[in-house]
Scaffold this motif. Structure first.
Motif, PDB file in Angstrom:
ATOM      1  N   GLN A 160     -46.925  26.836 -13.554  1.00 54.98           N
ATOM      2  CA  GLN A 160     -45.815  27.734 -13.861  1.00 54.98           C
ATOM      3  C   GLN A 160     -46.327  29.118 -14.276  1.00 54.98           C
ATOM      4  O   GLN A 160     -45.777  30.135 -13.861  1.00 54.98           O
ATOM      5  CB  GLN A 160     -44.939  27.150 -14.977  1.00 54.98           C
ATOM      6  CG  GLN A 160     -44.130  25.948 -14.553  1.00 54.98           C
ATOM      7  CD  GLN A 160     -44.984  24.704 -14.405  1.00 54.98           C
ATOM      8  OE1 GLN A 160     -45.612  24.263 -15.356  1.00 54.98           O
ATOM      9  NE2 GLN A 160     -45.001  24.130 -13.219  1.00 54.98           N
ATOM     10  N   LEU A 161     -47.379  29.146 -15.102  1.00 53.63           N
ATOM     11  CA  LEU A 161     -47.914  30.433 -15.538  1.00 53.63           C
ATOM     12  C   LEU A 161     -48.376  31.273 -14.352  1.00 53.63           C
ATOM     13  O   LEU A 161     -48.168  32.490 -14.318  1.00 53.63           O
ATOM     14  CB  LEU A 161     -49.066  30.219 -16.518  1.00 53.63           C
ATOM     15  CG  LEU A 161     -48.689  29.660 -17.896  1.00 53.63           C
ATOM     16  CD1 LEU A 161     -49.944  29.354 -18.704  1.00 53.63           C
ATOM     17  CD2 LEU A 161     -47.804  30.649 -18.648  1.00 53.63           C
ATOM     18  N   VAL A 176     -40.251  29.828 -15.654  1.00 52.34           N
ATOM     19  CA  VAL A 176     -40.236  29.914 -17.118  1.00 52.34           C
ATOM     20  C   VAL A 176     -39.486  28.717 -17.698  1.00 52.34           C
ATOM     21  O   VAL A 176     -39.936  28.087 -18.667  1.00 52.34           O
ATOM     22  CB  VAL A 176     -39.579  31.231 -17.576  1.00 52.34           C
ATOM     23  CG1 VAL A 176     -39.429  31.258 -19.093  1.00 52.34           C
ATOM     24  CG2 VAL A 176     -40.395  32.433 -17.112  1.00 52.34           C
ATOM     25  N   VAL A 177     -38.361  28.398 -17.091  1.00 50.19           N
ATOM     26  CA  VAL A 177     -37.576  27.233 -17.533  1.00 50.19           C
ATOM     27  C   VAL A 177     -38.383  25.957 -17.343  1.00 50.19           C
ATOM     28  O   VAL A 177     -38.389  25.071 -18.212  1.00 50.19           O
ATOM     29  CB  VAL A 177     -36.251  27.161 -16.750  1.00 50.19           C
ATOM     30  CG1 VAL A 177     -35.498  25.886 -17.095  1.00 50.19           C
ATOM     31  CG2 VAL A 177     -35.386  28.378 -17.064  1.00 50.19           C
ATOM     32  N   GLN A 178     -39.085  25.848 -16.224  1.00 53.72           N
ATOM     33  CA  GLN A 178     -39.914  24.663 -15.989  1.00 53.72           C
ATOM     34  C   GLN A 178     -41.013  24.537 -17.037  1.00 53.72           C
ATOM     35  O   GLN A 178     -41.341  23.436 -17.484  1.00 53.72           O
ATOM     36  CB  GLN A 178     -40.525  24.715 -14.593  1.00 53.72           C
ATOM     37  CG  GLN A 178     -41.317  23.464 -14.226  1.00 53.72           C
ATOM     38  CD  GLN A 178     -42.086  23.614 -12.938  1.00 53.72           C
ATOM     39  OE1 GLN A 178     -42.151  24.691 -12.356  1.00 53.72           O
ATOM     40  NE2 GLN A 178     -42.686  22.531 -12.475  1.00 53.72           N
ATOM     41  N   THR A 227     -32.288  25.249 -12.947  1.00 54.25           N
ATOM     42  CA  THR A 227     -32.042  23.854 -13.319  1.00 54.25           C
ATOM     43  C   THR A 227     -32.906  22.918 -12.491  1.00 54.25           C
ATOM     44  O   THR A 227     -33.457  21.931 -13.009  1.00 54.25           O
ATOM     45  CB  THR A 227     -30.558  23.511 -13.117  1.00 54.25           C
ATOM     46  OG1 THR A 227     -29.756  24.414 -13.879  1.00 54.25           O
ATOM     47  CG2 THR A 227     -30.264  22.090 -13.574  1.00 54.25           C
ATOM     48  N   ALA A 228     -33.030  23.205 -11.197  1.00 54.66           N
ATOM     49  CA  ALA A 228     -33.872  22.379 -10.337  1.00 54.66           C
ATOM     50  C   ALA A 228     -35.308  22.356 -10.835  1.00 54.66           C
ATOM     51  O   ALA A 228     -35.948  21.290 -10.904  1.00 54.66           O
ATOM     52  CB  ALA A 228     -33.813  22.894  -8.901  1.00 54.66           C
ATOM     53  N   MET A 229     -35.838  23.512 -11.205  1.00 55.13           N
ATOM     54  CA  MET A 229     -37.216  23.574 -11.680  1.00 55.13           C
ATOM     55  C   MET A 229     -37.364  22.951 -13.067  1.00 55.13           C
ATOM     56  O   MET A 229     -38.443  22.487 -13.433  1.00 55.13           O
ATOM     57  CB  MET A 229     -37.702  25.015 -11.693  1.00 55.13           C
ATOM     58  CG  MET A 229     -37.778  25.654 -10.302  1.00 55.13           C
ATOM     59  SD  MET A 229     -38.756  24.690  -9.126  1.00 55.13           S
ATOM     60  CE  MET A 229     -40.391  24.872  -9.823  1.00 55.13           C
ATOM     61  N   ALA A 230     -36.295  22.940 -13.844  1.00 54.94           N
ATOM     62  CA  ALA A 230     -36.342  22.254 -15.138  1.00 54.94           C
ATOM     63  C   ALA A 230     -36.502  20.750 -14.931  1.00 54.94           C
ATOM     64  O   ALA A 230     -37.321  20.095 -15.587  1.00 54.94           O
ATOM     65  CB  ALA A 230     -35.079  22.551 -15.945  1.00 54.94           C
ATOM     66  N   PHE A 231     -35.734  20.201 -14.001  1.00 56.56           N
ATOM     67  CA  PHE A 231     -35.826  18.771 -13.729  1.00 56.56           C
ATOM     68  C   PHE A 231     -37.161  18.380 -13.100  1.00 56.56           C
ATOM     69  O   PHE A 231     -37.647  17.263 -13.302  1.00 56.56           O
ATOM     70  CB  PHE A 231     -34.683  18.332 -12.804  1.00 56.56           C
ATOM     71  CG  PHE A 231     -33.384  18.099 -13.513  1.00 56.56           C
ATOM     72  CD1 PHE A 231     -33.268  17.096 -14.460  1.00 56.56           C
ATOM     73  CD2 PHE A 231     -32.276  18.895 -13.231  1.00 56.56           C
ATOM     74  CE1 PHE A 231     -32.062  16.881 -15.120  1.00 56.56           C
ATOM     75  CE2 PHE A 231     -31.069  18.687 -13.884  1.00 56.56           C
ATOM     76  CZ  PHE A 231     -30.958  17.674 -14.833  1.00 56.56           C
ATOM     77  N   ILE A 232     -37.757  19.291 -12.368  1.00 56.80           N
ATOM     78  CA  ILE A 232     -38.990  18.956 -11.665  1.00 56.80           C
ATOM     79  C   ILE A 232     -40.127  18.624 -12.631  1.00 56.80           C
ATOM     80  O   ILE A 232     -41.095  17.959 -12.261  1.00 56.80           O
ATOM     81  CB  ILE A 232     -39.387  20.107 -10.712  1.00 56.80           C
ATOM     82  CG1 ILE A 232     -40.019  19.537  -9.440  1.00 56.80           C
ATOM     83  CG2 ILE A 232     -40.328  21.093 -11.362  1.00 56.80           C
ATOM     84  CD1 ILE A 232     -40.141  20.548  -8.322  1.00 56.80           C
ATOM     85  N   SER A 233     -40.002  19.064 -13.883  1.00 55.11           N
ATOM     86  CA  SER A 233     -41.020  18.726 -14.886  1.00 55.11           C
ATOM     87  C   SER A 233     -41.097  17.230 -15.150  1.00 55.11           C
ATOM     88  O   SER A 233     -42.114  16.735 -15.650  1.00 55.11           O
ATOM     89  CB  SER A 233     -40.726  19.457 -16.198  1.00 55.11           C
ATOM     90  OG  SER A 233     -40.825  20.856 -16.043  1.00 55.11           O
TER      91      SER A 233
END
Length: 519
Positions: free
Chosen positions: A203-204, A336-338, A399-405
């Motif tokens: 992510q960084l 950033v959300v992820q 939201t998609a990238m949040a769930f991908i974590s």
């Protein structure tokens, strides 16, 4: 079933040597893994944003305007900064005149290089060791990144494609090497946290690459877009020096461990190297449903991630008419959300393991299913967003990238748990499927999205949602994070003897301690 639960419970004891300590050598390993993924990710993904400001596409088969942003009447330009600051592009004489078809193979070729080298990663681990293999790959990326501006300007897109292929091969060894190091350096109770720390580098790298590269493109005093390649190359040199000085293959090779950490790591919860490394029995590995559930989840995960990191700026430009700076900022928001959600998922997973709320396998399946089905729902939402609902698209992408974590304490944790002695082989096989996903993703999107219309993107998002659902269901049925004896010890006789001894010892412990295993 009860024996399996007892085995998992025995491996979940709180470590006597805390991970979060300045004296913790394994914390240094995790941070160096994160740094490696960050800097190598910068060298990989800087082209995604740099392409927007370094290339002026010239296509003889269809008008260039068909690939530009929508008209102001249909979709007003979105700017998050004053208009005079947002579009400081290089002069047209400095832009590279390439065809739009060059993009179709320039983006995926990096992942093809990683796909090719995947076949050799397990062999390289046995012959060179994980740390040395990763270091060699990093050096290849530094050389390729530093040379990219000159090659692109003087030799053209075909030569740059060759360089990107070599760089992809250099990075193809990073993820399997990371999996091997996590398996050797961290007990079961810390593996999800270790992976969460390390993979924050993904992510960084995207966050810094999209924001910093977009700004470097517009600073003529630094030379414009070539500065991004040179700056990231210098960071790569720093990474190589630190990696060489700190990272070793296993705790047995490290002379700087404290007594407490050495007692913790050189024990049954880690992957110990007792002499020669065992060769994998591929017939056993390839017939395991657990391995296939891991590999297909890796395919889906990386297909989706590369789709977002490679084409989200292009999607925002063609559908939602965002300025360069606005595009860079909003393209980083999902990552950033992820970054934040990864801490939440890893904290839940390791906390539940320590409290023994669920078995390791149940926790892994909960996290993996959250990722698969949460991403699918978000992709369905974003598929119906057009310019009139651009902020809904931004929220859905985030939201998609949040769930991908959830994939980190999901199938990624399974990789380093199911067979510690075979982590290199299982990681290499799953990485093979990950590289296939990363190679297919930009190639398929490039074939489908020819004009940038929302209808083309809708087909892409629906397809990815279906992929997430299918692989998520398969992992829920066949996945596991429990030790798989038939995979971990590929000597059948030794496996049977070990199981009898472990079963007897476990029974004696249960009778003496009168422990109750959670259901």
């Amino acid at each position: 079933q009860m024996g399996q639960l007892s085995e998992e419970s025995e491996s979940l004891r709180s470590p006597p040597s805390p991970l979060w300590s300045l004296l913790s050598y394994r914390l240094r390993i995790a941070l160096l893994l994160a740094l490696a993924l960050t800097i190598e990710g910068l060298m990989r993904s800087n082209l995604n944003m740099a392409y927007v400001c370094m290339v002026e596409e010239m296509d003889s088969t269809r008008p260039t305007s068909s690939l530009l942003r929508p008209s102001e009447e249909d979709c007003p330009l979105l700017t998050l900064t004053p208009v005079n600051v947002t579009e400081r592009r290089m002069h047209s004489k400095d832009l590279l005149k390439w065809r739009s078809s060059d993009r179709a193979y320039l983006f995926p070729i990096f992942y093809v290089g990683g796909l090719v080298v995947t076949f050799a990663t397990e062999y390289l681990d046995r012959k060179l060791g994980a740390s040395r293999t990763v270091l060699i790959g990093a050096c290849l990326n530094v050389v390729g990144t530093m040379a990219s501006p000159s090659i692109a300007a003087h030799l053209g897109p075909i030569a740059l494609t060759v360089v990107r292929f070599i760089m992809g091969a250099g990075q193809g060894v990073l993820w399997p090497g990371m999996s091997v190091l996590v398996a050797r350096w961290f007990p079961v109770v810390e593996k999800s946290t270790a992976l969460a720390i390390a993979t924050t580098g993904n992510q960084l790298s995207v966050i810094f690459s999209m924001i910093v590269t977009a700004e470097l493109c517009q600073i003529e005093s630094l030379g414009g877009w070539p500065a991004a390649f040179y700056i990231y190359g210098v960071l790569g040199i720093l990474l190589c020096v630190l990696w060489w000085a700190v990272v070793v293959d296993s705790p047995e090779d490290c002379t700087s461990l404290s007594v407490q950490e050495r007692d913790l790591l050189i024990g049954p919860g880690t992957m110990r190297r007792n002499g020669k490394k065992p060769k994998p029995n591929w017939s056993v590995i390839l017939s395991s449903p657990v391995v296939w559930s891991i590999s297909l989840s890796a395919f889906c995960h990386n297909f989706v991630v590369v789709a977002f990191s490679s084409y989200l700026p292009f999607y925002y430009k063609t559908v939602h008419n965002m300025s360069l700076t606005s595009n860079g900022l909003l393209s980083t928001l999902p990552f950033v959300v992820q970054f934040a959600s990864k801490v939440v998922f890893a904290g839940f997973a390791d906390s539940a393991k320590q409290k023994k709320t669920f078995t390791v396998t149940t926790i892994t399946k909960i996290c993996n299913s959250s990722a698969s089905f949460g991403i699918a729902l978000s992709l369905v939402v974003i598929s119906f967003c057009d310019c009139s609902s651009r902020w809904a698209a931004v929220v859905a992408a985030s939201t998609a990238m949040a769930f991908i974590s959830g994939y980190v304490p999901g199938y990624n944790t399974s990789v380093v748990c199911v067979a510690p002695s075979q982590t290199a082989a299982i990681s290499s096989f799953s990485r093979l499927w990950a590289q296939i996903g990363m190679s297919l993703s930009p190639a398929l999107i490039g074939l489908v999205v020819t004009t940038g219309r929302v209808e083309e993107w809708r087909g892409i998002f629906f397809g990815m949602a279906a992929l997430c659902v299918v692989t998520g269901v398969f992992f829920q049925i066949s996945g596991s994070a429990a030790l798989q004896p038939h995979l971990n010890d590929l000597n059948p006789t030794a496996t049977k003897e070990k199981l009898l001894v472990d079963s007897s010892a476990s029974s004696e412990k249960d009778q003496s301690k009168n422990e109750v295993t959670p259901p």
